[in-house]
Write a protein that holds these residues in place. Structure first.
Motif, PDB file in Angstrom:
ATOM      1  N   VAL A  13       0.850  -1.190   0.000  1.00  0.00           N
ATOM      2  CA  VAL A  13       0.000   0.000   0.000  1.00  0.00           C
ATOM      3  C   VAL A  13       0.885   1.239   0.000  1.00  0.00           C
ATOM      4  N   ARG A  14       0.615   2.156  -0.876  1.00  0.00           N
ATOM      5  CA  ARG A  14       1.390   3.388  -0.960  1.00  0.00           C
ATOM      6  C   ARG A  14       0.517   4.637  -0.803  1.00  0.00           C
ATOM      7  N   ASP A  15      -0.754   4.426  -0.548  1.00  0.00           N
ATOM      8  CA  ASP A  15      -1.671   5.543  -0.385  1.00  0.00           C
ATOM      9  C   ASP A  15      -2.575   5.218   0.796  1.00  0.00           C
ATOM     10  N   PHE A  16      -2.806   6.178   1.654  1.00  0.00           N
ATOM     11  CA  PHE A  16      -3.551   5.933   2.872  1.00  0.00           C
ATOM     12  C   PHE A  16      -4.676   6.949   3.033  1.00  0.00           C
TER      13      PHE A  16
END
Length: 94
Positions: A13-16
């Protein structure tokens, strides 16, 4: 589940989302993560959670340093395995 299936379903995951996670959920995630593999089963990590003003400060500093193109500087040094605590060394011995 076989390895190929697990490996193909794995993702990073690179976006939160910008939303709070309750402490109970964070605790449960940490307990489950303690079963993840580590070198010689040492599991020498420590976990810290940042919320509220502390998290806001971390985010501001990250943006500032990224904008200045500064190299990261971890607060943690890498210890030799002989310097790890009894818990980690006992895990390796077992």
């Amino acid at each position: 589940m076989d390895y190929k299936t697990v490996n193909k379903k794995r993702y990073s995951v690179r976006d939160f989302l910008d939303r709070n996670i309750d402490n109970e959920t964070l605790t449960q995630i940490t307990k489950e993560a303690q079963h993840s593999p580590s070198w010689a089963n040492a599991q020498p990590w420590k976990v810290y959670f940042a919320k509220g003003e502390t998290l806001t400060k971390i985010k501001q500093d990250y943006k500032k340093y990224n904008r200045w193109r500064m190299n990261p500087n971890s607060d943690f040094y890498t210890m030799h395995c002989n310097d790890w605590g009894n818990y980690a060394r006992n895990n390796m011995a077992d």
